[in-house]
Design an enzyme around this catalytic site. Structure first.
Site, PDB file in Angstrom:
ATOM      1  N   HIS A  69       0.832  -1.197   0.000  1.00  0.00           N
ATOM      2  CA  HIS A  69       0.000   0.000   0.000  1.00  0.00           C
ATOM      3  C   HIS A  69       0.868   1.250   0.000  1.00  0.00           C
ATOM      4  CE1 HIS A  69       1.114   0.774   4.153  1.00  0.00           C
ATOM      5  NE2 HIS A  69       0.872  -0.512   4.404  1.00  0.00           N
ATOM      6  N   ASP A  79       3.763  -4.835   3.625  1.00  0.00           N
ATOM      7  CA  ASP A  79       5.222  -4.937   3.551  1.00  0.00           C
ATOM      8  C   ASP A  79       5.722  -6.287   4.043  1.00  0.00           C
ATOM      9  OD1 ASP A  79       4.266  -4.300   6.061  1.00  0.00           O
ATOM     10  OD2 ASP A  79       5.793  -2.802   6.519  1.00  0.00           O
TER      11      ASP A  79
END
Length: 493
Positions: free
Chosen positions: A85, A346
């Site tokens: 994101h 992540d």
């Protein structure tokens, strides 16, 4: 001064004659003798963006100088991307830590701050309220929504040839995990990539971030991770000594201030998020570049030992995506399709990199000092908006290479050759060699992570996806009315 000037002119003239330079020589450009055709000031390492780890704005990976465009005689015929994101507001836990450390400063009852903290006389906290916690930022040069759209638009130019916008009844799936900020990024990326066609062409698939998904997930995890010892040790006691120096310096400038190393860490982490939201932060200059290097290393340790190659189970977690992408590459665009755009967190990308052997240092990161060089710089690996792109290349024959299909990895827009196989065009790897090397090295996710046969055993949604447009846009308010995060739970199989 006249003789000195004349001597300098004569010296320059002599230099130009010696180098064959003639200002008015036909067919040549008129170049100033001291002009540099190649910049010598490579200053990436001096940017704070390279030392905020995974907390701050996106920056391209420092490259090896390999061309980003396809090698001569090659064309991309399939692309598989995994993207984090974009830039966002902080999660609830860090946000609470920021306020704790800020309250320490404000509780000194200082009427007028001086020195490094003088900006606090007019500074305001950048989080408008709890309802913004963890969501994408939307203003400023590093806005998360802008990151998603801009990246999509850039990739639309780079890979737009892989689909035909004039074709009738075409459906291209996109895949997002179920967290609000992930899905928002995916939608903005899709709008940038497909433009006006996004509404009718894309079928957004939301993959729940639930354990019951087993291996059929963008966010796989171990049922029980038995290698968390070092990760659990990465607490305040491991903070770098540079933070103590920063605390002492600030305490000396403000009466009754009693910051400690943990407060410094909190304030530096807060700085990264302020950059995400405002695009600037007065806090950046409160800390020295040495202190930012130390902060960045705390991020490297966390990712390495908690979700990267420092945890022995993470290669197995990343093998889910690596194995599935290997199948896509071998099926090729004719059978499997040409575009696979995926969005996650992540800590879902770092296991994949570990499985592929990308950015994995030869030795474990030390806990007692910062290694130089450090091959696991998190800002190069998973900054906000970080992404791994796998390209399938069809190439003509060259003097050194045969015609055929090749593979290369692009991490945050830098080409990263595959370990042990770099002899293809542009340091790529032939698909046959890539398949042999990777398939023989990947661990078994199901066995390693403790799943039994009642869970999905492999990633299947790339081949069995929904074709509805129902999830292409928001169907509810993008900002929760109450504190909390919107997630897509899905249903158990």
């Amino acid at each position: 001064m006249a003789p000195l000037y004349s001597t300098l002119v004569a010296a320059l003239a002599g230099a130009s004659m010696a180098t064959g330079y003639q200002a008015n020589r036909p067919g040549t450009q008129n170049r100033y003798i001291f002009a540099k055709p190649y910049d010598q000031s490579f200053l990436d390492g001096y940017s704070v963006l390279k030392h905020v780890g995974g907390q701050g704005p996106y920056s391209n990976r420092q490259s090896y100088g390999i061309g980003r465009d396809p090698p001569g005689g090659c064309a991309v015929d399939q692309v598989i991307m995994l993207k984090r994101h974009g830039e966002r507001w902080p999660d609830p836990g860090p946000a609470a830590n920021f306020k704790t450390s800020l309250n320490k400063i404000y509780s000194t009852n200082t009427t007028s701050f001086t020195g490094a903290l003088s900006f606090l006389n007019s500074w305001e906290y950048f989080v408008p309220g709890n309802r913004y916690i963890a969501l994408e930022s939307y203003n400023g040069p590093y806005a998360g929504l802008l990151d998603g759209y801009r990246h999509g638009a850039e990739y639309g130019v780079r890979y737009g040839h892989l689909w035909d916008p004039t074709a009738a009844n075409i459906t291209i799936p996109m895949f997002s995990s179920g967290y609000e900020r992930i899905l928002t990024t995916a939608r903005k990326f899709g709008e940038g990539f497909f433009g006006w066609n996004y509404t009718d062409v894309v079928a957004m698939n939301i993959i729940p971030e639930q354990v019951y998904m087993g291996a059929n997930s963008l966010t796989p995890t171990c049922l029980k991770d038995n290698d968390t010892a070092i990760c659990s040790q990465l607490t305040a006691s491991n903070l770098q000594p540079q933070f103590n120096v920063a605390a002492a310096r600030l305490n000396s400038q403000t009466r009754n201030l009693n910051l400690n190393a943990t407060d410094i860490y909190n304030l530096m982490q807060m700085t990264a998020y302020e950059l995400n939201v405002r695009g600037y932060s007065d806090w950046v200059d409160v800390f020295s570049l040495d202190e930012w290097v130390a902060f960045g290393y705390t991020q490297d340790l966390s990712y390495y030992y908690c979700s990267g190659p420092g945890d022995k189970n993470m290669r197995a977690v990343g093998a889910v995506y690596a194995n599935a992408s290997l199948t896509l590459l071998n099926e090729g665009p004719e059978k499997a399709g040409a575009i696979y755009l995926n969005f996650c967190h992540d800590t879902n990308i770092t296991p994949v990199l570990a499985a592929l052997g990308l950015s994995s240092p030869a030795q474990d990161l030390p806990l007692d000092h910062i290694p130089f060089p450090n091959d696991y710089n998190t800002a190069n690996i998973v900054p906000m908006g970080g992404h791994l792109t796998i390209e399938r290349l069809t190439c003509n024959a060259t003097v050194n290479t045969e015609a055929g299909v090749y593979v290369r990895h692009v991490l945050n827009e830098a080409v990263v050759p595959f370990t042990g196989c770099q002899t293809g065009p542009g340091f790529s790897c032939s698909l046959s060699n890539y398949t042999s090397l990777l398939s023989s090295s990947l661990p078994n996710f199901i066995q390693t992570c403790g799943f039994n046969s009642s869970y999905p055993q492999y990633l299947d949604f790339w081949w069995n996806y929904n074709t509805t447009h129902a999830y292409n846009f928001e169907t509810q308010s993008p900002i929760p009315a109450e504190e909390g995060l919107l997630t897509y739970q899905g249903t158990a199989a």
